[in-house]
Each structure stands twice: as C-alpha cells, then as structure tokens.
Design a protein around this motif. Structure first.
Motif, PDB file in Angstrom:
ATOM      1  N   MET A 118      -3.389  -0.369   6.480  1.00  0.00           N
ATOM      2  CA  MET A 118      -4.383  -1.201   5.848  1.00  0.00           C
ATOM      3  C   MET A 118      -5.322  -0.350   4.993  1.00  0.00           C
ATOM      4  O   MET A 118      -5.653  -0.731   3.878  1.00  0.00           O
ATOM      5  N   ARG A 119      -5.732   0.798   5.508  1.00  0.00           N
ATOM      6  CA  ARG A 119      -6.639   1.652   4.739  1.00  0.00           C
ATOM      7  C   ARG A 119      -5.999   2.149   3.453  1.00  0.00           C
ATOM      8  O   ARG A 119      -6.669   2.236   2.422  1.00  0.00           O
ATOM      9  N   GLU A 120      -4.715   2.494   3.516  1.00  0.00           N
ATOM     10  CA  GLU A 120      -4.038   2.958   2.306  1.00  0.00           C
ATOM     11  C   GLU A 120      -3.978   1.853   1.257  1.00  0.00           C
ATOM     12  O   GLU A 120      -4.193   2.103   0.074  1.00  0.00           O
ATOM     13  N   GLU A 121      -3.668   0.641   1.689  1.00  0.00           N
ATOM     14  CA  GLU A 121      -3.640  -0.490   0.761  1.00  0.00           C
ATOM     15  C   GLU A 121      -5.019  -0.711   0.148  1.00  0.00           C
ATOM     16  O   GLU A 121      -5.143  -0.899  -1.069  1.00  0.00           O
ATOM     17  N   MET A 122      -6.038  -0.677   0.990  1.00  0.00           N
ATOM     18  CA  MET A 122      -7.398  -0.902   0.502  1.00  0.00           C
ATOM     19  C   MET A 122      -7.822   0.198  -0.464  1.00  0.00           C
ATOM     20  O   MET A 122      -8.419  -0.082  -1.514  1.00  0.00           O
ATOM     21  N   ALA A 123      -7.509   1.436  -0.145  1.00  0.00           N
ATOM     22  CA  ALA A 123      -7.863   2.547  -1.024  1.00  0.00           C
ATOM     23  C   ALA A 123      -7.143   2.437  -2.361  1.00  0.00           C
ATOM     24  O   ALA A 123      -7.727   2.693  -3.423  1.00  0.00           O
TER      25      ALA A 123
ATOM     26  N   ARG B 281      -2.962  -8.404   0.059  1.00  0.00           N
ATOM     27  CA  ARG B 281      -3.162  -6.981  -0.257  1.00  0.00           C
ATOM     28  C   ARG B 281      -1.855  -6.331  -0.650  1.00  0.00           C
ATOM     29  O   ARG B 281      -1.792  -5.570  -1.608  1.00  0.00           O
TER      30      ARG B 281
ATOM     31  N   MET C  37     -11.747  -6.796   2.387  1.00  0.00           N
ATOM     32  CA  MET C  37     -11.624  -7.270   3.763  1.00  0.00           C
ATOM     33  C   MET C  37     -11.364  -8.774   3.843  1.00  0.00           C
ATOM     34  O   MET C  37     -10.867  -9.261   4.846  1.00  0.00           O
TER      35      MET C  37
ATOM     36  N   CYS D 171      -0.879  -4.555  -4.237  1.00  0.00           N
ATOM     37  CA  CYS D 171      -0.328  -3.199  -4.314  1.00  0.00           C
ATOM     38  C   CYS D 171       0.967  -3.188  -5.121  1.00  0.00           C
ATOM     39  O   CYS D 171       1.179  -2.307  -5.960  1.00  0.00           O
TER      40      CYS D 171
ATOM     41  N   PRO E 138     -15.400  -2.864  -0.345  1.00  0.00           N
ATOM     42  CA  PRO E 138     -14.881  -3.230   0.969  1.00  0.00           C
ATOM     43  C   PRO E 138     -15.013  -4.721   1.280  1.00  0.00           C
ATOM     44  O   PRO E 138     -14.133  -5.302   1.908  1.00  0.00           O
TER      45      PRO E 138
ATOM     46  N   HIS F 112      -3.372  -9.824   4.674  1.00  0.00           N
ATOM     47  CA  HIS F 112      -2.475  -8.677   4.538  1.00  0.00           C
ATOM     48  C   HIS F 112      -1.425  -8.911   3.457  1.00  0.00           C
ATOM     49  O   HIS F 112      -1.175  -8.030   2.631  1.00  0.00           O
TER      50      HIS F 112
END
Length: 52
Positions: free
Chosen positions: A1-6, A27, A20, A31, A16, A24
């Motif tokens: 999840m963090r990689e997708e968000m970054a 996201r 958030m 990507c 954020p 999923h």
C-alpha cells in the motif's frame, strides 16, 4: 500500500488524505495508468505480459 501511495503521490502530488480515501483497486488502477503514461512518454513498447 505504501509503495502504491508513494508512486501516486510522486506523480500526481496527491496528499495522504486523498490517497487514503481510495479503495485498493482504485489505487492499483491509478498505478497502472501512470505506468502506461510513463511508458508512452518514454517510447517503451507495451509489455505483452501485463494483462496475464
């Protein structure tokens, strides 16, 4: 999840709070879309294995 968000935050400058609220699957779709845009801009041919 963090990689997708970054990844999304880096390309779209979303914070954020916006990230958030995404599901999923949403996201993951963002990507994929960003990656496709980057491949197009770079002139990289499509990967035939992406849709397996």
């Amino acid at each position: 999840m963090r990689e997708e968000m970054a990844f999304i935050a880096y390309h779209f400058h979303w914070g954020p709070a916006e990230l958030m609220t995404l599901e999923h699957a949403d996201r993951r779709q963002w990507c994929r879309s960003i990656s496709e845009i980057n491949r197009t801009l770079d002139g990289t041919p499509p990967n035939p294995f992406d849709n397996l």
